[in-house]
Scaffold this active site. Sequence first.
Site, PDB file in Angstrom:
ATOM      1  N   GLY A  57      -5.195 129.416 -34.051  1.00 50.65           N
ATOM      2  CA  GLY A  57      -4.551 130.724 -33.873  1.00 50.65           C
ATOM      3  C   GLY A  57      -3.030 130.649 -33.889  1.00 50.65           C
ATOM      4  O   GLY A  57      -2.363 131.630 -34.211  1.00 50.65           O
ATOM      5  N   GLU A 114      -2.152 130.883 -37.331  1.00 45.11           N
ATOM      6  CA  GLU A 114      -2.420 132.238 -37.833  1.00 45.11           C
ATOM      7  C   GLU A 114      -1.305 133.212 -37.458  1.00 45.11           C
ATOM      8  O   GLU A 114      -0.960 134.093 -38.252  1.00 45.11           O
ATOM      9  CB  GLU A 114      -3.787 132.716 -37.333  1.00 45.11           C
ATOM     10  N   GLU A 120     -10.136 124.904 -36.730  1.00 42.23           N
ATOM     11  CA  GLU A 120     -11.276 125.552 -36.064  1.00 42.23           C
ATOM     12  C   GLU A 120     -12.617 124.909 -36.398  1.00 42.23           C
ATOM     13  O   GLU A 120     -13.545 124.942 -35.590  1.00 42.23           O
ATOM     14  CB  GLU A 120     -11.320 127.041 -36.441  1.00 42.23           C
TER      15      GLU A 120
HETATM   16  N1  COA Z   1      -6.914 125.803 -25.705  1.00 40.01           N
HETATM   17  C1  COA Z   1      -6.937 125.506 -24.391  1.00 40.01           C
HETATM   18  N2  COA Z   1      -6.294 124.455 -23.873  1.00 40.01           N
HETATM   19  C2  COA Z   1      -5.632 123.674 -24.729  1.00 40.01           C
HETATM   20  C3  COA Z   1      -5.579 123.912 -26.106  1.00 40.01           C
HETATM   21  C4  COA Z   1      -6.261 125.048 -26.599  1.00 40.01           C
HETATM   22  N3  COA Z   1      -6.239 125.383 -27.873  1.00 40.01           N
HETATM   23  N4  COA Z   1      -4.829 122.953 -26.701  1.00 40.01           N
HETATM   24  C5  COA Z   1      -4.417 122.156 -25.705  1.00 40.01           C
HETATM   25  N5  COA Z   1      -4.898 122.584 -24.528  1.00 40.01           N
HETATM   26  C6  COA Z   1      -4.697 122.000 -23.199  1.00 40.01           C
HETATM   27  C7  COA Z   1      -5.568 120.777 -22.981  1.00 40.01           C
HETATM   28  O1  COA Z   1      -6.881 121.139 -22.627  1.00 40.01           O
HETATM   29  C8  COA Z   1      -4.799 120.090 -21.886  1.00 40.01           C
HETATM   30  O2  COA Z   1      -5.074 120.736 -20.682  1.00 40.01           O
HETATM   31  P1  COA Z   1      -5.337 119.856 -19.333  1.00 40.01           P
HETATM   32  O3  COA Z   1      -4.033 119.151 -19.100  1.00 40.01           O
HETATM   33  O4  COA Z   1      -5.634 120.906 -18.309  1.00 40.01           O
HETATM   34  O5  COA Z   1      -6.461 118.917 -19.663  1.00 40.01           O
HETATM   35  C9  COA Z   1      -3.337 120.398 -22.233  1.00 40.01           C
HETATM   36  O6  COA Z   1      -3.362 121.532 -23.078  1.00 40.01           O
HETATM   37  C10 COA Z   1      -2.669 119.275 -22.980  1.00 40.01           C
HETATM   38  O7  COA Z   1      -3.464 118.971 -24.103  1.00 40.01           O
HETATM   39  P2  COA Z   1      -4.005 117.487 -24.409  1.00 40.01           P
HETATM   40  O8  COA Z   1      -5.129 117.590 -25.371  1.00 40.01           O
HETATM   41  O9  COA Z   1      -4.240 116.743 -23.155  1.00 40.01           O
HETATM   42  O10 COA Z   1      -2.669 116.901 -25.109  1.00 40.01           O
HETATM   43  P3  COA Z   1      -2.562 115.808 -26.253  1.00 40.01           P
HETATM   44  O11 COA Z   1      -1.115 115.567 -26.397  1.00 40.01           O
HETATM   45  O12 COA Z   1      -3.483 114.661 -25.997  1.00 40.01           O
HETATM   46  O13 COA Z   1      -3.120 116.535 -27.569  1.00 40.01           O
HETATM   47  C11 COA Z   1      -3.336 118.332 -29.164  1.00 40.01           C
HETATM   48  C12 COA Z   1      -2.473 117.668 -28.077  1.00 40.01           C
HETATM   49  C13 COA Z   1      -2.621 119.613 -29.589  1.00 40.01           C
HETATM   50  C14 COA Z   1      -3.490 117.370 -30.349  1.00 40.01           C
HETATM   51  C15 COA Z   1      -4.726 118.676 -28.557  1.00 40.01           C
HETATM   52  O14 COA Z   1      -4.535 119.364 -27.335  1.00 40.01           O
HETATM   53  C16 COA Z   1      -5.575 119.530 -29.430  1.00 40.01           C
HETATM   54  O15 COA Z   1      -6.152 119.060 -30.396  1.00 40.01           O
HETATM   55  N6  COA Z   1      -5.709 120.852 -29.076  1.00 40.01           N
HETATM   56  C17 COA Z   1      -6.634 121.740 -29.672  1.00 40.01           C
HETATM   57  C18 COA Z   1      -6.143 122.203 -30.992  1.00 40.01           C
HETATM   58  C19 COA Z   1      -7.110 123.146 -31.626  1.00 40.01           C
HETATM   59  O16 COA Z   1      -8.178 122.784 -32.088  1.00 40.01           O
HETATM   60  N7  COA Z   1      -6.692 124.394 -31.670  1.00 40.01           N
HETATM   61  C20 COA Z   1      -7.400 125.425 -32.349  1.00 40.01           C
HETATM   62  C21 COA Z   1      -7.974 126.400 -31.392  1.00 40.01           C
HETATM   63  S1  COA Z   1      -8.548 127.836 -32.276  1.00 40.01           S
END
Ligand code: COA
Length: 258
Positions: A111, A114, A134
Amino acid sequence: MTWDTITLDVDADGVATLTVDRPDQLNALTVDTLEAIGEALDEAEADGARALVLAGAGDEAFVAGADISYMVELSTPEAQAYAELGHRVADAIESFPAPTVAAIDGYAFGGGCELALACDLRVAAESAVLGQTEIDLGIIPGWGGTQRLSRLVGDETAKRLVFLGERIDAAEAAEVGFVGEVVADDAFDDRIDELAGELAAKPAFATRAAKEALNAVHDGTQKGGLALERRAWAGLFGTHDQREGMRAFLEKREPEFE
Ligand code: COA
């Protein structure tokens, strides 16, 4: 007006900066945050913004996507409502009556991409990482991504990015046309200020007319495509792969898809 998860600043030159401010969650978008963005766009317009920058707070992320902890257990009707809200906000960005710039510094996923796609211009810091990720959550882009990404980068690249959920760096994003400009990390903030200032200094009425005319190029077929996307996106909620993909993310493990 003030909000818990975003800030809005409109400076004396008419540059509005709307910042998603949930850095601990990498600026992931909740319902409240999306609603706040919608309200802030109205306020920026009322304040006479002549250019608008969309940014994310903190050093790590632009916006890491829709909030997965909110989405994980949504039913199809609930997901449909969330898609409608995301679309309303993306449409409001797209039709904002002044040029908009996505300042992509850090992660821009799902998002987040997006909302950036709904902006007129996308500028990425060298270290930014972008992706319509996604698919690995068992869903598809649901806030306009299937239509706007395809329009921007072409069908084949859009399909590669969406089918594989690839996370690409800023240089590749520029190569495929996902972003228009890549800037060294240490020059990023200055470049955003310079670009937004330049846009705000142009004749506002003409810029608005140019934007309306340029946006109209795509109107014929996009509406049907967006409606289709909302239905398709919401229809994925409640499937094994959506629940599993999102639960696996929240539980920090690899998903096991059907
Ligand atoms: N929704 C909810 N929470 C999210 C999030 C999302 N899209 N992306 C990150 N967070 C949260 C994590 O759950 C974590 O929370 P916590 O500390 O309470 O566990 C915090 O943000 C930090 O993220 P984390 O994954 O621990 O950091 P990282 O540096 O290891 O990785 C990313 C960063 C961005 C690579 C990884 O968070 C990620 O892949 N996020 C999802 C991306 C995604 O698929 N987005 C599309 C959604 S439609």
